[in-house]
Design a protein around this motif. Structure first.
Motif, short mmCIF file in Angstrom:
data_model
loop_
_atom_site.label_atom_id
_atom_site.label_comp_id
_atom_site.label_asym_id
_atom_site.label_seq_id
_atom_site.Cartn_x
_atom_site.Cartn_y
_atom_site.Cartn_z
N GLY A 178 0.79 -1.22 0.00
CA GLY A 178 0.00 0.00 0.00
C GLY A 178 0.82 1.27 0.00
N ASP A 179 2.10 1.19 -0.25
CA ASP A 179 2.92 2.40 -0.28
C ASP A 179 2.45 3.35 -1.38
OD1 ASP A 179 6.24 1.13 0.57
OD2 ASP A 179 4.51 1.62 1.79
N GLU A 180 2.78 4.60 -1.21
CA GLU A 180 2.42 5.62 -2.17
C GLU A 180 3.20 5.43 -3.47
OE1 GLU A 180 3.57 6.21 0.89
OE2 GLU A 180 1.90 7.12 1.95
N PRO A 181 2.65 5.91 -4.59
CA PRO A 181 3.38 5.82 -5.86
C PRO A 181 4.62 6.72 -5.82
CG PRO A 181 1.35 7.07 -6.13
CD PRO A 181 1.34 6.52 -4.73
N ARG A 182 5.60 6.36 -6.62
CA ARG A 182 6.84 7.14 -6.69
C ARG A 182 6.94 7.87 -8.02
NH1 ARG A 182 6.36 3.55 -2.56
NH2 ARG A 182 8.26 3.21 -1.42
N THR A 183 7.68 8.96 -8.00
CA THR A 183 8.07 9.65 -9.22
C THR A 183 9.57 9.49 -9.32
OG1 THR A 183 6.29 11.26 -9.01
CG2 THR A 183 8.12 11.85 -10.45
N VAL A 184 10.06 8.98 -10.46
CA VAL A 184 11.49 8.72 -10.65
C VAL A 184 11.99 9.58 -11.79
CG1 VAL A 184 13.22 6.97 -11.15
CG2 VAL A 184 11.19 6.36 -9.83
N THR A 185 13.08 10.32 -11.53
CA THR A 185 13.70 11.16 -12.55
C THR A 185 15.13 10.67 -12.77
OG1 THR A 185 12.39 13.04 -11.77
CG2 THR A 185 14.28 13.53 -13.20
N LEU A 186 15.46 10.38 -14.03
CA LEU A 186 16.80 9.91 -14.40
C LEU A 186 17.52 11.02 -15.16
CD1 LEU A 186 15.80 6.41 -15.84
CD2 LEU A 186 16.48 6.94 -13.51
N THR A 187 18.76 11.30 -14.76
CA THR A 187 19.59 12.27 -15.47
C THR A 187 21.03 11.76 -15.51
OG1 THR A 187 20.02 13.52 -13.43
CG2 THR A 187 18.20 14.29 -14.80
N GLY A 188 21.81 12.30 -16.43
CA GLY A 188 23.23 11.97 -16.50
C GLY A 188 23.62 11.39 -17.83
N PRO A 189 24.92 11.29 -18.08
CA PRO A 189 25.43 10.81 -19.36
C PRO A 189 24.96 9.39 -19.73
CG PRO A 189 27.20 11.78 -18.07
CD PRO A 189 25.99 11.73 -17.19
N LEU A 190 24.73 8.53 -18.76
CA LEU A 190 24.30 7.16 -19.06
C LEU A 190 22.89 7.10 -19.65
CD1 LEU A 190 25.47 4.79 -16.20
CD2 LEU A 190 26.21 4.85 -18.56
N LEU A 191 22.12 8.13 -19.44
CA LEU A 191 20.74 8.12 -19.90
C LEU A 191 20.63 7.86 -21.40
CD1 LEU A 191 17.91 8.46 -18.84
CD2 LEU A 191 18.10 10.91 -19.24
N ALA A 192 21.57 8.36 -22.17
CA ALA A 192 21.55 8.17 -23.64
C ALA A 192 21.71 6.71 -24.03
CB ALA A 192 22.65 9.01 -24.28
N ARG A 193 22.33 5.91 -23.19
CA ARG A 193 22.59 4.50 -23.52
C ARG A 193 21.47 3.57 -23.05
NH1 ARG A 193 26.49 0.86 -20.63
NH2 ARG A 193 26.99 2.75 -19.56
N LEU A 194 20.59 4.04 -22.19
CA LEU A 194 19.56 3.18 -21.62
C LEU A 194 18.39 2.99 -22.56
CD1 LEU A 194 19.49 4.60 -17.98
CD2 LEU A 194 20.71 2.59 -18.83
N PRO A 195 17.76 1.81 -22.50
CA PRO A 195 16.56 1.59 -23.32
C PRO A 195 15.41 2.43 -22.78
CG PRO A 195 16.91 -0.27 -21.84
CD PRO A 195 18.10 0.66 -21.68
N ASN A 196 14.44 2.68 -23.62
CA ASN A 196 13.26 3.47 -23.20
C ASN A 196 12.41 2.74 -22.21
OD1 ASN A 196 13.97 5.58 -24.84
ND2 ASN A 196 12.91 4.72 -26.59
#
Length: 151
Positions: free
Chosen positions: A133-151
């Protein structure tokens, strides 16, 4: 959080640094547990609060996961004193913002926000909220690795 971690872990490689930021109970260790599963490392992945750093060797001939809790470390020099293997490992640092980004060019910052007292929408799918029952999270990703990660 664990599923996001698995997806991230599958894309990470030796030399990558992930910095986790968020309040207590936001899901930093749960995310790291998923990263460990995605990397195929020996578990269980638990909070390294009392030991500061844990190394989880790979079970699939990949890089080990080094899981660090920098909560009690007040400076980059104290993190450096841990003598972490940034080059040959995937390093995940909880509470590491401002302390470890200089360790390399391949880094990702993950900011997890957990609004206190928020409730999932009434029409949310069961998978949209944690079983406890935990609350939903908002996740923000930033940084140079972001370009290499899948969508």
């Amino acid at each position: 959080m664990e599923e996001l971690g698995r997806r991230l872990g599958a894309a990470l490689r030796a030399g990558d640094l992930v910095v986790l930021t968020g309040p207590l109970g936001a899901g930093k260790t749960t995310l790291t547990r998923g990263i460990g599963e995605g990397l195929g490392v020996r578990g269980p992945v638990q909070s390294p609060t009392f030991v500061l750093a844990r190394t989880h060797p790979s079970l699939v001939d990949g890089p080990p996961l080094v899981h660090v809790d920098a909560y009690r470390l007040g400076s980059a020099e104290l993190v450096e004193d841990l003598d972490l293997d940034f080059d040959r490992s995937v390093v995940v640092v909880e509470w590491g913002a401002g302390l470890v980004e200089e360790a390399g060019d391949a880094w990702l910052e993950v900011v997890i926000e957990r609004p206190i007292g928020a409730k999932p929408p009434v029409d949310a799918e069961p998978e949209a909220s944690d079983l406890d029952g935990d609350e939903p999270r908002t996740v923000t990703l930033t940084g140079p690795l972001l370009a290499r990660l899948p969508n």
